[in-house]
Design an enzyme around this catalytic site. Structure first.
Site, short mmCIF file in Angstrom:
data_model
loop_
_atom_site.label_atom_id
_atom_site.label_comp_id
_atom_site.label_asym_id
_atom_site.label_seq_id
_atom_site.Cartn_x
_atom_site.Cartn_y
_atom_site.Cartn_z
N GLU A 1 -0.30 -1.92 5.37
CA GLU A 1 0.41 -1.74 6.33
C GLU A 1 0.35 -0.24 6.96
O GLU A 1 0.86 0.10 8.56
CB GLU A 1 1.83 -1.62 5.57
CG GLU A 1 2.98 -2.07 6.56
CD GLU A 1 3.27 -0.84 7.44
OE1 GLU A 1 3.26 -0.54 9.12
OE2 GLU A 1 3.84 0.33 7.11
N ARG B 1 18.95 -5.73 13.78
CA ARG B 1 18.38 -6.17 16.10
C ARG B 1 18.49 -7.17 15.64
O ARG B 1 17.18 -7.77 15.63
CB ARG B 1 18.38 -4.95 16.53
CG ARG B 1 17.69 -4.21 16.61
CD ARG B 1 17.48 -3.04 17.02
NE ARG B 1 18.33 -2.42 18.36
CZ ARG B 1 17.59 -2.55 19.83
NH1 ARG B 1 16.54 -3.65 20.05
NH2 ARG B 1 18.47 -2.61 20.84
N ASP C 1 0.30 -1.29 -0.02
CA ASP C 1 0.26 0.26 0.27
C ASP C 1 0.99 1.44 0.42
O ASP C 1 2.20 0.95 0.63
CB ASP C 1 -0.79 -0.09 1.54
CG ASP C 1 0.05 -0.22 2.55
OD1 ASP C 1 0.41 -0.88 2.17
OD2 ASP C 1 -0.42 0.92 3.86
NI NI Z 1 6.45 1.60 5.18
#
Ligand code: NI
Length: 388
Positions: A138, A178, A81
């Site tokens: 998202e 990480r 998106d």
């Molecule tokens: Ni993004």
């Protein structure tokens, strides 16, 4: 550094896909064109199974390795998106839709995963099965959660999941990652302060919600400075303060809105509890009341330690030591790959986008030079982790 020449040879084609997605941005779950093209390509590549409509408009592609179905299943995820931003570039492939723009590079993520799919489907140089996860929404719509709730993990028996996001300001193609939290939990709060309206010249007859709201804004900063362990992160930002209608009226109510960002669940619980107590207590101190609405958004994106180590080793073997940072500072933005990492072990990495405008900026530009790196990283993970 070793990028497979067969992957390098895909670069022009994948760049063309990326620019076509960029010209045609779609928001949240409304990614119908993008999802249709993704599904068509996956079928054309010879994927063993392509399923649309997972998590409303998400797409799943399945590629079995050299031994056919069975074996270990590894998921690779991209988001599809765009954002409600007016693009401010003069690129030939700039957005053709006013008010919409791929300003976070999800066009690049989708294209890299498609490139990986093409390579993996053509070569099948791996054991087990690779699941390509193309998610909608998202940017605030929790499309990742929608796909998980549609049963994606169990339906395809996914054992591990990996995701990647481009990052401006980092060396092009470099990988930064990480162990543990890498992106924050992103929560939203609203505080409605109920006072008593009055003439502005007679404040003693009212209870001023603007004065009280101002105290609340200040007092909320004590959460980060006095309640939080100084070695742990919390951000409390009040971003809206609405009250009043005229210069000579003390209004009867004020509304504050903002966000809380944390990296670990205990800090998140603490921040929510303190926010409620501070807001309600401050209002009470002045004779008013506060009604707090605290909405939990995306959880923190927490990388599994072993999966992160695998991703680091794969990236180092592909790109060399100097191209991999295994202890990047976490970012306080939110990311809904977090919902997938709550279900399965896995890891989320940043891939350097070079010296470009930042994410969500109207002049942002995805760097097409990094496409082969992203494809190589995705395929490297697929090959190594399905064999594990
Ligand atoms: Ni993004």
């Amino acid at each position: 550094m070793t990028i497979d020449p067969r992957i390098l040879s895909l670069k022009d084609e994948v760049t063309a896909w990326r620019r076509d997605f960029h010209e045609n941005p779609e928001l949240l779950y409304d990614v119908h064109r993008t999802a249709r093209i993704v599904a068509e390509r996956l079928r054309a590549f010879g994927c063993d199974e392509v399923v649309e409509g997972i998590g409303k408009t998400g797409v799943i592609g399945v590629i079995h390795g050299r031994k056919g179905a069975g074996g270990k299943v590894v998921g690779l995820r991209a988001d599809m998106d765009a954002l409600p931003i007016e693009e401010e570039t003069n690129l030939p492939h700039r957005s053709k839709t006013p008010g919409k723009m791929h300003a976070c590079g999800h066009d690049g993520h989708t294209s890299m995963l498609l490139g990986a799919a093409k390579h993996l489907a053509a070569t099948r140089e791996f054991d087990g099965t690779v699941i390509l996860i193309f998610q909608p929404a998202e940017e605030g719509g929790a499309g990742g959660r929608a796909m998980v709730e549609d049963g994606m993990m169990d339906r395809w028996n996914i054992a591990e999941v990996y995701g990647m996001h481009n990052m401006p300001g980092m060396k092009p193609g470099s990988i930064s990652i990480r162990r543990g939290p890498i992106m924050a939990a992103a929560d939203e709060f609203t505080i409605e302060i109920e006072g008593v309206g009055a003439h502005a010249a007679a404040p003693h007859l009212g209870i001023d919600p603007i004065l009280i709201g101002s105290h609340v804004v200040c007092a909320l900063q004590s959460i980060a400075s006095r309640n939080a362990d100084p070695l742990k992160s919390v951000v409390v930002s009040t971003t809206m303060f609405h009250a009043g209608t005229a210069f000579n009226i003390i209004p009867s109510r004020a509304t504050l809105t903002g966000t809380v960002r944390t990296l670990d669940p205990a800090m998140r619980d603490m921040a929510e509890t303190r926010l409620r107590t501070v807001a309600e207590g401050t209002a009470k101190m002045f004779g008013a009341s506060a009604r707090v609405t605290y909405t939990r958004g995306y959880p923190a994106t927490i990388n599994d330690e072993a999966s992160t180590d695998h991703a680091v080793n794969i990236a180092r073997s592909l790109f060399g030591e100097a191209m991999v940072d295994d202890n990047v500072a976490p970012m306080m933005g939110g990311e809904d790959f977090s919902f997938m990492l709550q279900e399965r072990p896995g890891a989320y990495a940043f891939i350097g986008n070079g010296d470009t405008a930042g994410l969500h900026h109207p002049a942002y530009d995805f760097n097409d030079e990094i496409l082969p790196y992203g494809i190589q990283f995705f395929t490297g993970i697929a090959k190594a982790r399905t064999a594990a």
